[in-house]
Every structure is written in C-alpha cells, then in structure tokens.
Design a protein around this motif. Sequence first.
Motif, PDB file in Angstrom:
ATOM      1  N   ALA A  31     -44.242  20.870   0.755  1.00 32.24           N
ATOM      2  CA  ALA A  31     -44.217  20.869  -0.710  1.00 32.24           C
ATOM      3  C   ALA A  31     -45.073  22.004  -1.251  1.00 32.24           C
ATOM      4  CB  ALA A  31     -44.734  19.545  -1.265  1.00 32.24           C
ATOM      5  N   THR A  32     -44.558  22.647  -2.278  1.00 33.31           N
ATOM      6  CA  THR A  32     -45.374  23.546  -3.092  1.00 33.31           C
ATOM      7  C   THR A  32     -45.345  22.975  -4.504  1.00 33.31           C
ATOM      8  OG1 THR A  32     -44.995  25.531  -1.797  1.00 33.31           O
ATOM      9  CG2 THR A  32     -45.553  25.863  -4.095  1.00 33.31           C
ATOM     10  N   VAL A  33     -46.510  22.714  -5.041  1.00 35.45           N
ATOM     11  CA  VAL A  33     -46.608  22.125  -6.376  1.00 35.45           C
ATOM     12  C   VAL A  33     -47.635  22.920  -7.175  1.00 35.45           C
ATOM     13  CG1 VAL A  33     -47.248  20.050  -7.687  1.00 35.45           C
ATOM     14  CG2 VAL A  33     -46.070  19.802  -5.490  1.00 35.45           C
ATOM     15  N   VAL A  34     -47.269  23.318  -8.377  1.00 40.76           N
ATOM     16  CA  VAL A  34     -48.203  24.067  -9.217  1.00 40.76           C
ATOM     17  C   VAL A  34     -48.919  23.087 -10.149  1.00 40.76           C
ATOM     18  CG1 VAL A  34     -48.445  25.903 -10.926  1.00 40.76           C
ATOM     19  CG2 VAL A  34     -46.686  26.077  -9.135  1.00 40.76           C
ATOM     20  N   LEU A  35     -50.236  23.116 -10.098  1.00 42.88           N
ATOM     21  CA  LEU A  35     -51.029  22.271 -10.995  1.00 42.88           C
ATOM     22  C   LEU A  35     -51.722  23.165 -12.028  1.00 42.88           C
ATOM     23  CD1 LEU A  35     -52.667  19.706  -8.547  1.00 42.88           C
ATOM     24  CD2 LEU A  35     -50.624  19.432  -9.932  1.00 42.88           C
ATOM     25  N   ASP A  86     -57.405  27.734 -18.495  1.00 39.04           N
ATOM     26  CA  ASP A  86     -56.163  27.799 -19.261  1.00 39.04           C
ATOM     27  C   ASP A  86     -55.224  28.887 -18.718  1.00 39.04           C
ATOM     28  OD1 ASP A  86     -54.407  27.076 -21.193  1.00 39.04           O
ATOM     29  OD2 ASP A  86     -55.375  28.207 -22.802  1.00 39.04           O
ATOM     30  N   GLY A  87     -54.025  28.500 -18.342  1.00 42.58           N
ATOM     31  CA  GLY A  87     -53.019  29.470 -17.889  1.00 42.58           C
ATOM     32  C   GLY A  87     -53.079  29.841 -16.413  1.00 42.58           C
ATOM     33  N   ASN A  95     -63.066  32.307 -13.804  1.00 43.30           N
ATOM     34  CA  ASN A  95     -62.382  31.766 -14.984  1.00 43.30           C
ATOM     35  C   ASN A  95     -61.040  32.454 -15.190  1.00 43.30           C
ATOM     36  OD1 ASN A  95     -62.857  34.315 -16.132  1.00 43.30           O
ATOM     37  ND2 ASN A  95     -64.891  33.644 -16.809  1.00 43.30           N
ATOM     38  N   TYR A  96     -60.338  31.992 -16.226  1.00 43.90           N
ATOM     39  CA  TYR A  96     -58.982  32.494 -16.499  1.00 43.90           C
ATOM     40  C   TYR A  96     -58.952  33.981 -16.828  1.00 43.90           C
ATOM     41  CZ  TYR A  96     -59.879  32.879 -21.468  1.00 43.90           C
ATOM     42  OH  TYR A  96     -60.369  33.284 -22.671  1.00 43.90           O
ATOM     43  N   ALA A  97     -60.071  34.516 -17.331  1.00 50.49           N
ATOM     44  CA  ALA A  97     -60.065  35.926 -17.718  1.00 50.49           C
ATOM     45  C   ALA A  97     -59.955  36.837 -16.496  1.00 50.49           C
ATOM     46  CB  ALA A  97     -61.325  36.254 -18.512  1.00 50.49           C
ATOM     47  N   ASN A  98     -60.422  36.366 -15.359  1.00 41.29           N
ATOM     48  CA  ASN A  98     -60.473  37.213 -14.162  1.00 41.29           C
ATOM     49  C   ASN A  98     -59.615  36.734 -13.000  1.00 41.29           C
ATOM     50  OD1 ASN A  98     -62.699  39.117 -15.004  1.00 41.29           O
ATOM     51  ND2 ASN A  98     -63.658  37.122 -15.338  1.00 41.29           N
ATOM     52  N   ILE A  99     -59.337  35.462 -12.975  1.00 39.20           N
ATOM     53  CA  ILE A  99     -58.588  34.921 -11.830  1.00 39.20           C
ATOM     54  C   ILE A  99     -57.125  34.730 -12.214  1.00 39.20           C
ATOM     55  CG2 ILE A  99     -58.332  32.895 -10.336  1.00 39.20           C
ATOM     56  CD1 ILE A  99     -61.395  32.722 -10.263  1.00 39.20           C
ATOM     57  N   ALA A 100     -56.245  35.290 -11.365  1.00 41.91           N
ATOM     58  CA  ALA A 100     -54.809  35.220 -11.667  1.00 41.91           C
ATOM     59  C   ALA A 100     -54.204  33.921 -11.140  1.00 41.91           C
ATOM     60  CB  ALA A 100     -54.091  36.410 -11.043  1.00 41.91           C
ATOM     61  N   SER A 101     -54.637  33.507  -9.955  1.00 41.11           N
ATOM     62  CA  SER A 101     -54.087  32.274  -9.382  1.00 41.11           C
ATOM     63  C   SER A 101     -55.008  31.784  -8.280  1.00 41.11           C
ATOM     64  CB  SER A 101     -52.695  32.529  -8.792  1.00 41.11           C
ATOM     65  OG  SER A 101     -52.808  33.292  -7.611  1.00 41.11           O
ATOM     66  N   VAL A 102     -54.874  30.497  -7.975  1.00 37.18           N
ATOM     67  CA  VAL A 102     -55.606  29.922  -6.838  1.00 37.18           C
ATOM     68  C   VAL A 102     -54.566  29.226  -5.970  1.00 37.18           C
ATOM     69  CG1 VAL A 102     -57.342  28.230  -6.114  1.00 37.18           C
ATOM     70  CG2 VAL A 102     -57.696  29.545  -8.230  1.00 37.18           C
TER      71      VAL A 102
END
Length: 485
Positions: free
Chosen positions: A314-318, A326-327, A213-220
């Motif tokens: 392409a690099t696209v942020v979703l 969230d975030g 979840n958002y509390a622990n994961i910075a990015s995917v």
Amino acid sequence: TDTGCLSIIVLGASGDLAKKKTFPALFHLHCQGFIQSHNVHIFGYARSKMSDNDLRDRIHGYLTPCKGFEKTHKENLSKFLQLIKYISGPYDVDEGFVSLDKEICAYEMSKDTTGGPSRRLFYFALPPSVYPSVSKMIKSFCMTKSDVGGWTRIIVEKPFGRDLESAEELSTQIGQLFNESQIYRIDHYLGKELVQNLLVLRFGNRLFLPLWNYANIASVQIVFKEDFGTEGRGGYFDQYGIIRDILQNHLLQVLCLVAMEKPVSLNPEHIRDEKLKVLESMLPIIDEEVVIGQYEGYKDDSTIPKDSNTPTFATVVLRIHNERWDGVPFILKAGKSLNSKEAEIRVQFKDVPGDIFNASKKVGRNELVIRLQPSEAIYMKLTVKEPGLEMKTIQSELDLSYRQRYEDVVIPEAYERLILDTIHGDQQHFVRRDELKAAWEIFTPLLHKIDRKEIRSVSYKPGSRGPIEADKLAEMVGYVQTHGY
Ligand code: BG6
C-alpha cells in the motif's frame, strides 16, 4: 530490580511470537545482566501439555548468542533455561490461572528470592481473540499480592482490533480491568535505535529547527519493504492486510515522531500528548491518494480465499492540517515480496530558490535519509562541486553509517529495550489508548472501503518495486526521484 522479585509470565509460550521474539529478547537481557536468578523467574503458560524441559528444548534453538557475550554463551544459556518453568492450562478457565498463581506465589516465597515486593509482568504472546478472557483471569487470580512496591503490568501486542469499533471495544474491556499505567501496548518500531534517535536528531540539533516545516520540506516518505511474502502466515495476514499490519501502527508511529512539535519535556506523557496532536490533525485520506497492491502468487496459499482483495502493498498519502505541515504529503509505503528488505524515512527538501546552478533539477534535491534497517544510517544528500577544474555540480552524501562509526557498539533489539522499559515502568515507547483510537480513526474508512472491494488491489510481480501506480502517485504529490534510488 534490586529488591523484590519479578515474575515474567509469557502467555502463549508455545507459539511463534514467544519462540522468535519474546524468549530471545529475555535471553539477551539475561546475558547483559538484567534478568538474573536471584530476583527474576520466567513462567511459560500455554494450552499444550508439556514439561519444563519440553519448553526449554522448543526455544533453545532460537536463543542465539548475544553480541559481545559469545564466549559465555553456553553458560548463559543453561543458566537462563533454568529460570523457566512451564504451566499448561486453558485461557478461559479459572483452574489454569489459579495454578499459575500458585506457582508464582511459591516462587515469590522461596529462598531463591531476596524477598520484598512482588512484581508481575504478563506478556501476551497470544491471539487478540483471547485478550479479554485472559485479562479477566489475571485480574481475578494472578495480581500481585504486595500492597507496597509491588505491581502487575501487561504487555499486549497488535493487532488491537480490526477497525475503530473493534479496537475501542477491546480497549474498553481491558480498560475495565487495568489502569492505563498497567497496560503496555507494544509497537516494536518504537524500540528501534533509529526511531528512538528521531527525538534527539530533531530537537537536539539547531540545524534542523528552522527547516522542519512546509516552507522547506517538499515531502516525507516513510517506507517499509520486505523481500519475502506471507509464507506460513497467510491465514493471519489475509484477515488483516498490510495497512493493519504495518501502516496503521509502525509507520504511523514513526510519522508522529517526524512530525510532532517539541514536547514540553521528555516525560512520556508529554511526548505522547504531542504524538496524539499529530494524529488528531490528520485530514481524511482520499481515494485518489491511495494505491493498494497484491503480489502475484499470493493466493496460491491454500489458506487464502481465491477472491481475496487483501493488500500486501500500500501507498497512502497522509496530510497533517496544521501550521507546520500544511500542504506537505506524508507518503507511507509498505509492501511484502518486493525487491529489497529495508525501512527508511526520506525527508525531501524543496528546490533551491533562484538556483544559479540549476542543481536541484540536474543532480537532485537535498534529502535527509534515516535508514532504520538494515545497516542503520543517517545521511544527507547535498549538492557539491565536483572536484576538478570544471565548475560542475554533483550530489554527494554526508554520511553517518552506524556500522562504521559505532563499530563496537551493540545495538539492542527492539524487544529487549521495550521489555526493559516495562520493567522500569517507562511508557514513553508504548502506544497510549487515545493514540490507538486516533490511529484507527485515520485508517478505518479506507479499510472498510477495501473490505467492501470498493478499492481494488492491483497486482505486482514478486521481487519488483511494487505497482507502478504507486511510483506515479508519489511523483504526482511531489516526490522527485533522486539518482541511485
Ligand atoms: C510485524 C508484522 O509487526 O513486523 C510483520 O506483523 C513484519 O508482518 C514485521 O514482518 C517486521 O518487523 P521488522 O522489525 O523485521 O521490520
């Protein structure tokens, strides 16, 4: 299928996809005992005039030995080729499909079969422009004649349209002729071993549950790289570009499996319901979170217009707007003509709070990497004490490398698995109509801007990591480059 007979009809049998993917997959299924002469027949259909043997000669060279069955390859090959018949005809004229139906019926009544209900699987290895007419022809002339136990199913390949509107139009046309349960929209990434493992990894391990979840994961990050360009496919590719070719389907499907909530059960509809929710929770893509590129030399191909803005990178942020994510940026990145060929998922965790070793900064963050190909692997980057007298930290890996661990296991090809699923009527690994629509909704505004050249492709060197702007974007949204990457 043990009782009844199955006809597999490969439409577009003389084309590239059939030759390189469909027939080889059917052949490997045959070697593994699935497609056998007593109850399965294969019909190739295309416009070119040729004999059964011409088609057999044409595909012969592509039927490589099936792993584990090398010793019986020759024997299998000749048995398999005998299962194939060829019928030529146009895609929009009744007669062609009337004669195709006759051939199928003749087989269904022949002594080769064990009798029972007739099953017909139509594989569209065709350009999408003929999907509507071919669907109509099948519906008019080639449906199964068995009321009980028989079925007719179609497998369709992408591209399903060019944008939301055209895709919906195509879906409506086909949807008027076939039920959703008869339509198998292939996304071959869903047939890959490690993509199928995502469900197990996420929901079969206590370890990940509280961390996901958002509390622990910075990015995917979900990355697709190829080290070759559009050789030979320039004409096709230029009309679509990398976003329609890879991001809108393959990478987005993978994202859904990474991000979705736990399905109620393994029922295909339950799984697809959860994937759909992810797609529907997606925020609009913003221009500042997009980098598109085109490799130098792409336009040397004579079939490509000199002013093409089509991205080959392409690099696209979703961003998923829900309680779990969230975030958290989901960075999708795909490119042709890059420095390597690989596809992987990188889940990067946040820094350790109150880190007494300062390790996240010094040696890198925890990262879970799922390498889809080549050399399938799952590894977890961890901070450990460097062995020795000093108290120093280093980054090391907990590593599950499939080649080492499952040395003797043959990992099935995506297409083999998906064709078999279709025969079994399992739609879990196929894209449902509403998923397809939601996927187009996400990318259509961006694609239209690119088509209108409001966003321009920057150039990059073939064999490079892609445009430098893409690395900067990933960093800007929070991805921290780890060592050795
Ligand atoms: C196809 C794309 O869907 O996937 C190709 O149209 C791409 O452009 C291919 O090369 C990649 O598939 P794989 O299984 O080799 O990663």
